[in-house]
Design an enzyme around this catalytic site. Structure first.
Site, PDB file in Angstrom:
ATOM      1  CE  LYS A   1      -2.783   2.472   3.418  1.00 46.57           C
ATOM      2  NZ  LYS A   1      -3.539   2.362   4.874  1.00 46.57           N
TER       3      LYS A   1
ATOM      4  CE  LYS B   1      -6.675   4.388  11.238  1.00 45.71           C
ATOM      5  NZ  LYS B   1      -6.790   3.678  10.005  1.00 45.71           N
TER       6      LYS B   1
ATOM      7  CG  HIS C   1      -6.718  -0.312   6.840  1.00 48.30           C
ATOM      8  ND1 HIS C   1      -7.804  -0.377   6.533  1.00 48.30           N
ATOM      9  CD2 HIS C   1      -6.321   1.042   7.284  1.00 48.30           C
ATOM     10  CE1 HIS C   1      -8.253   1.109   6.514  1.00 48.30           C
ATOM     11  NE2 HIS C   1      -7.150   1.685   6.850  1.00 48.30           N
TER      12      HIS C   1
ATOM     13  CG  ASN D   1      -2.214   3.944  11.849  1.00 48.23           C
ATOM     14  OD1 ASN D   1      -2.030   4.285  10.869  1.00 48.23           O
ATOM     15  ND2 ASN D   1      -3.040   2.932  12.396  1.00 48.23           N
TER      16      ASN D   1
HETATM   17 MG    MG Z   1      -2.728   2.882   9.055  1.00 44.26          MG
END
Ligand code: MG
Length: 470
Positions: free
Chosen positions: A141, A311, A238, A291
């Site tokens: 990503k 997050k 994610h 994160n």
């Molecule tokens: Mg992230």
């Protein structure tokens, strides 16, 4: 004539011998003839508590744990933002998001409608290493601008295979229930790209972790005789979560654990490949996350372990992540309790490879190579926790002060500018429970000096993430 040739040959022999000694004894010297390969494996939204080596009771990550046990496990390691895009920009440039146009007033990350990206005037680790002739690839990503001019191929990468932004963007319909339903790739029309071309849409996310790794192994194989930099930002964990058939139902932690197991298995494939090619001792592997866990996603999100919140926030759970460094024979194994950050990767990699650190701009990172090699004290003594354009908190060695507090992704998301800062002894109290502001006014005074000195150096750029069509 013969004598002269003999003399020249002797001089050459001595020179070559000296150079190779230097290269062997001192990684980081500019004359390094066999500079190490670098692989950065970057998880998405994986929390501090999501690895078995960092204490998760029902997630098993033996391959990642091996890197932590045989390399260095950093327990005070931070990323420069609690959300994707700015965290990634800072990792690649060694600069706080505010310096690189990745702080804004409206948006915190790039979206499919965004017009901006990481400014191409910034120097990425890939661009830095290309100066030394490295082959560079990103597999995974990107999320630093998906328009042509901002794609990885224009930011120092020879090769790109992956998704241009988060795996939950381009949603067919918005609603939290889609995240928790039976996984269906058609709910997210996210593209899969190779270099500058879309090759699949929607990306088949069921197999994406495996396919990223297949491509990574090809990249390693092809470049085994050259120094290479492989940036491997997985799109998992994610949400929406996806795992391939082989891993479904394998973890006591449920679906999230299945996805972690698949990532872990694929980390093992990378280390095995390096070993089979005989280049494992000349390859630095860094493993970390962009994160903290996305608590909005409930059990589909990860865990920050004993850290507060997750997050999107400047509490520890948002920005402290597992940090792992592995390079057998060079990285001295151990647990490192000193601070380190993703900002420090650029200067550390420069030091280990002999690459030139950009000298025409402020680099916020510090060189951690002496910690890696000799377990020296970390030169990282303080860190600013930014949320968009503002400093919400600061850590200076033992203490962390909060000036503004705010959670994220919750109804009660009120921003509170504190009249008196909160002050935590972060070594005693990583969960940020016991305020000591009244006890240490001198510490708070010192923090003010740090903040004001830092602010004097910050020149804001246009807010790239706020650039949208009229
Ligand atoms: Mg992230």
């Amino acid at each position: 004539m013969n004598t002269n040739n003999g003399f020249i040959a002797l001089v050459l022999f001595v020179t070559v011998t000296l150079c190779s000694c230097e290269a062997n004894s001192s990684l980081g010297n500019a004359s390094n003839e066999n500079p190490p390969n670098v692989i950065i494996i970057f998880m998405d939204d994986m929390g501090y508590g999501d690895l078995s080596s960092f204490g998760h009771p029902t997630i098993q990550t033996p391959h990642i744990d091996r890197l932590a046990n045989e390399g260095q496990k950093w327990t005070n390691f931070y990323v420069a933002s609690s959300v994707c895009s700015p965290s990634r920009g800072s990792l690649l440039t060694g600069r706080y998001p505010i310096r690189i146009g990745l702080a804004g007033e409206k948006h915190r990350v790039f979206f499919p409608e965004s017009l901006g990206g990481l400014p191409t005037s910034e120097i990425t680790i890939a661009e830095m290493l290309k100066e030394l002739g490295y082959k560079t690839g990103i597999i995974g990503k990107w999320h630093l601008g998906h328009l042509q001019e901002y794609l990885p191929t224009n930011q120092g990468f020879d090769y790109y295979y992956g998704i241009p932004y988060s795996n939950d963007m381009d949603g067919v319909k918005w609603g939290l229930e889609t995240f928790f339903a039976e996984p269906d790739i058609n709910m997210w029309n996210v593209p899969l790209m190779e270099n500058e071309t879309i090759i699949e849409r929607p990306a088949n996310q069921h197999t994406i972790t495996k396919r990223y790794t297949d491509k990574a192994l090809e990249f390693i194989q092809e470049n085994q005789n050259d120094p290479f930099f492989l940036y491997l930002p997985h799109s998992m964990v994610h949400t929406p979560l996806f795992a391939s058939e082989d891993f479904l139902g394998t973890s006591k932690r449920g679906f999230y654990g299945d996805v972690m197991s698949e990532v872990d298995f694929n980390v093992g494939r990378i280390t095995s490949k390096l070993e089979s090619l005989g280049i494992d001792e000349n390859t630095l592997i860094v493993f970390t996350s962009d994160n903290g866990p996305w608590h909005l996603m409930l059990e589909h999100g990860g865990s920050a372990g004993l850290l507060k919140d997750g997050k999107g926030t400047t509490w520890e759970g948002g920005m402290r992540v597992p940090g792992i460094f592995y390079m057998p024979g060079t990285v001295t194994p151990g647990v490192i309790e000193d601070m380190g950050t993703s900002l420090d990767l650029l200067p550390t990699i420069a030091s280990l490879t002999g690459a030139p650190v950009p000298s025409d701009r402020i680099i916020d990172g510090v060189d951690l190579s002496a910690v890696l090699k000799d377990k020296a004290a970390s030169p990282r003594d303080h860190f600013f926790y930014y949320r968009m354009r503002e400093i919400y908190a600061v850590r200076n060695r033992t203490f962390k002060a909060h000036y503004i507090t705010q959670t994220a992704y919750k109804k009660d998301n009120q921003r509170r500018v504190l009249e008196q800062p909160l002050l935590y002894n972060i070594l005693h109290d990583p969960s940020e429970k016991y305020d000591h502001a009244d006890d240490y006014p001198e510490v708070l005074a010192e923090f003010q000096v740090l903040i004001s000195n830092h602010k004097k150096t910050v020149k804001e750029l246009p807010f790239e993430m706020d650039r949208y069509p009229e």
